[in-house]
Scaffold this motif. Sequence first.
Motif, short mmCIF file in Angstrom:
data_model
loop_
_atom_site.label_atom_id
_atom_site.label_comp_id
_atom_site.label_asym_id
_atom_site.label_seq_id
_atom_site.Cartn_x
_atom_site.Cartn_y
_atom_site.Cartn_z
N ALA A 85 0.86 -1.19 0.00
CA ALA A 85 0.00 0.00 0.00
C ALA A 85 0.89 1.23 0.00
O ALA A 85 1.94 1.25 0.66
CB ALA A 85 -0.92 0.00 1.22
N PHE A 86 0.47 2.27 -0.69
CA PHE A 86 1.28 3.48 -0.78
C PHE A 86 0.43 4.64 -1.26
O PHE A 86 -0.71 4.45 -1.72
CB PHE A 86 2.47 3.27 -1.73
CG PHE A 86 2.08 2.73 -3.07
CD1 PHE A 86 1.82 3.57 -4.15
CD2 PHE A 86 1.95 1.35 -3.26
CE1 PHE A 86 1.46 3.06 -5.38
CE2 PHE A 86 1.59 0.84 -4.50
CZ PHE A 86 1.34 1.69 -5.56
N GLU A 87 0.97 5.84 -1.14
CA GLU A 87 0.29 7.05 -1.60
C GLU A 87 0.88 7.50 -2.92
O GLU A 87 2.11 7.52 -3.10
CB GLU A 87 0.44 8.17 -0.56
CG GLU A 87 -0.21 7.87 0.77
CD GLU A 87 0.03 8.99 1.77
OE1 GLU A 87 -0.48 10.10 1.53
OE2 GLU A 87 0.72 8.75 2.77
N SER A 88 0.03 7.90 -3.84
CA SER A 88 0.51 8.34 -5.15
C SER A 88 1.37 9.59 -5.03
O SER A 88 2.27 9.81 -5.84
CB SER A 88 -0.67 8.60 -6.09
OG SER A 88 -1.48 9.67 -5.62
N LEU A 89 1.11 10.40 -4.02
CA LEU A 89 1.84 11.65 -3.85
C LEU A 89 3.33 11.42 -3.65
O LEU A 89 4.15 12.26 -4.02
CB LEU A 89 1.27 12.42 -2.65
CG LEU A 89 1.69 13.89 -2.49
CD1 LEU A 89 1.17 14.71 -3.66
CD2 LEU A 89 1.14 14.44 -1.19
#
Length: 728
Positions: A85-89
């Motif tokens: 899981a990760f943030e696109s930012l």
Amino acid sequence: MPLVRFAIKLFSRLPGLAGYLGVASLLLLVASSAHAVTLDREKLAAYFPEPLIVGEKDPELPVWPLFRQMRSDKGWGDPVAVGFAFESLDFAPVPGFSGTPINLLIALDNMGKFLDVKVLSQHEPVFVEGLGPAPLDKFVKQYKGLGITQSIKIGSGLNKAGQAESANVFIDGVAKATASTRIVNQSLLSAALKVARARLGFALGTDPDLVGRIKTHLYQPMDFPALERAGLVTRKTLLNKDVEAAFKGTVGERQDKIARRDPDAVFTQLMVLYLNVPSVGRNVLSDKAWKYLMGWIEPGDHAFLVATRGRYSFVSDNYIAGAVPDRLTLTQSGLPIELRDLNIEGTPKLPADWSGPDVQWRVFKVISQASLDPSQPLDFALSVTREKGQMFPEKARKDFVLKLRLPSDYFDVSASDNKTWHALWTDRVWEIGVLCAALALLTVLLARPKWVTASPRRMAQVRTAYLLFTLGFIGWYAQGQLSIVNFTAAIQALRAGRSLDFFLYDPMTVLLWAYVVISLLLWGRGTFCGWLCPFGALQEFIAKIARALRLPQRRLHTRTDKRLKYLKYGVLAVVIAMPFISAPWTDKAVEVEPFKTAITLGFHRSWPFVLWAVALLAFSAFVYRGFCRYLCPLGAGLAVLGRVRLLNWLPRRAECGQPCQTCRHRCEYQAIEPQGKIDYDECFQCLDCVVIYESDKLCTPLIIQKRNSRVVPVQPVPVPTAASGTDA
């Protein structure tokens, strides 16, 4: 901050009240912008409840591993890693139309498929207070179950039923938010690809959406000579002397006794066949083996048959089936691609002379995650190692490259990047053509206005037709309404050190701004405000309707009008200051413009915004284009930038203002000073004054000149004669 200093310097050049308002607003409002709140492990756990488990954050990459608790008859087993899981930012901070990147929470499984996608934060004008966030949330839900090895296109979901297996997937876009959804698509896929390449073993090379595709429908029965004539067989022959020459000057020189004894004999022959091509695979493999192969390779995978004949094989004597070949490597564009052994039943149909114990062959698979591009050359390298010495031998290694290039008839070249702005320009090519033609026409009208201004009726007809085009095509259809949002977005992007490429997602905006910049240099602010602003055109039509209904029109006193015109510069100063404070405040400040409500969304919005837009249009029914003249921050910004204007191009006479006041009194925008000078900061270039200037029926100096130059014919008085009966 350079932007702040520039803004203060710019506003300080404004006259009187406008300059004070601008500088004061900036000094009061400039502050540090708020940073987005990112996720931690505890917050992520709320998004991924049991049986999923969120692991500790990766120390090298801003991703969290995801595990699944497995249950069996014996109870709960050890957690199994299922993805990240990760943030696109953190990986692809692509600015949206507000200049602030959209931040997505992305969960990617070990095969590159999306477990989930959620919107964490966004400031897209159309999704903040326009359509609302719900359409965007619905849009990103479509990615669940799709994979980054697929070519995901925004269009219509015609193949949703088979999207899990399809190489090309179409998902539904959002009406009136085409550019924003493209930006979301690029952010999501770019971020996912970076994580997949760093943690899932995907190739570091080409984006899978930009690779060529094998023409799987193209098949011709061929024997092996026909395959060779078609360029579908790639061979390389190495003689003993070729290999010996490669080792010259190394510890491996003259270490091969056979090569020294018979330099012209064959060392090895290497042959590679691209089995994905039906004309190769179906002709070389048996029907059973072909079906087996097609059942084992997934969309995006590639299979090659590699064979050698001679005393040196591509696999060593101690090679174990299923392992990576120890003497054969594959690279493309300088990047390594892993070959995986794939067992195929039966014997391939090789040439008749390729038989015997010195012939070795195997089928290797390249997984889709490697992003292999069949339209580009492939380099198969056969490695040869020589040793010198007994106890601690010195080694030398040389690679002999076979370059495979598939004929162009057997693949489709990569299309333009569907995730970025290229496809939008291609898809809207006819709209771009229409807009360019309309801008060319406007240029001719303004540069050579004599024909159109020769008749008041002709001028009215041409202007009405063009404004209808501006409102209908540029505004409501092509969504080409320029806005102060373009200014605030650019400020936020530049302040954060981001590119302005996001503007390219809207070709109408790019082309209009390019034209407006040129027109600012030549003619000033009025070209856009008077001819190309859809909301301005709507106000003008409202005014015409109001007059037809005989509604009372209010023309403000010159002094009041002049003071009110300074108000828009204060509005501009406040709006421009907001990006330095916070994105949410900016989102609210730009709502002073009713453009999004009236033009972009066609009044399909919550009632406060509709009420504001309707109130401004009602105001323009009584005060001609009141919003444009007194409140519009975009108009104020263009007026400031228009001070670089090179031409005072509207014609004037010495009598204009002294004593003639005809143009001044008839100017709806009150942009002509009592002395007759045109105020280009407030002029909308409607050309009404030029019509008057050219007409000897409307322009007072021409009327007087015409009257004074009129020649009255003199008739001689008849002289009386005797014949007329008069006495002498």
